[in-house]
Design an enzyme around this catalytic site. Structure first.
Site, short mmCIF file in Angstrom:
data_model
loop_
_atom_site.label_atom_id
_atom_site.label_comp_id
_atom_site.label_asym_id
_atom_site.label_seq_id
_atom_site.Cartn_x
_atom_site.Cartn_y
_atom_site.Cartn_z
N ASN A 1 4.63 -4.23 -0.45
CA ASN A 1 3.82 -3.06 -0.14
C ASN A 1 3.22 -2.51 -1.43
O ASN A 1 3.89 -2.48 -2.47
CB ASN A 1 4.67 -1.95 0.49
CG ASN A 1 4.86 -2.13 1.97
OD1 ASN A 1 4.29 -3.03 2.59
ND2 ASN A 1 5.68 -1.29 2.56
N ARG B 1 5.70 -7.23 6.23
CA ARG B 1 6.35 -8.01 5.16
C ARG B 1 7.45 -8.91 5.72
O ARG B 1 7.57 -10.07 5.33
CB ARG B 1 6.93 -7.08 4.09
CG ARG B 1 5.87 -6.36 3.29
CD ARG B 1 6.49 -5.36 2.33
NE ARG B 1 7.23 -4.37 3.11
CZ ARG B 1 8.25 -3.67 2.63
NH1 ARG B 1 8.69 -3.85 1.41
NH2 ARG B 1 8.87 -2.78 3.38
#
Length: 123
Positions: free
Chosen positions: A38, A20
């Site tokens: 996520n 990320r």
């Protein structure tokens, strides 16, 4: 130059490896807005909005990801334009299920039945 938003789902070894963070960095380098999030199933969802060529460049980058990851598959679709500031890193908590250790007692079972639920995942 056309502007668009695309949402992508990235599967593989993409959580716990900085995916990320690197995705947000790559998005910002391309002047995109959106987020990397996520999911409870181990995937990462990426929303990216901006110039068409920059969105396609990030999609291409997602196919490989950072060196610490192992991307297996990327699926994506165009979505309605969303005005978002910056490129954020988000996360979801996995669903929580409340269960009984001993549901045979009536009073305990009655309380349990009102408590049993699966929490919805809101991101």
């Amino acid at each position: 130059m056309s502007q668009l938003c695309v949402i992508a789902s990235v599967s593989g070894h993409v959580q716990g490896v900085g995916f990320r963070f690197h995705t947000a960095h790559e998005g910002l380098k391309r002047s995109l807005t959106g987020y990397a999030r996520n999911e409870s199933d181990g995937k990462v969802t990426v929303l990216m909005c901006g110039k068409e060529e920059d969105v396609h460049a990030l999609l291409e980058w997602l196919e490989q990801g950072p060196p610490s990851s192992r991307v297996v598959d990327v699926t994506y679709e165009q979505v309605e334009w969303q005005a978002i500031d910056g490129f954020s890193i988000r996360w979801c908590k996995p669903p929580v299920q409340t269960v009984s250790a001993n549901p045979s007692r009536y009073a305990f079972k009655k309380r349990l039945m009102s408590a049993v639920h699966v929490a919805s995942v809101l991101c």
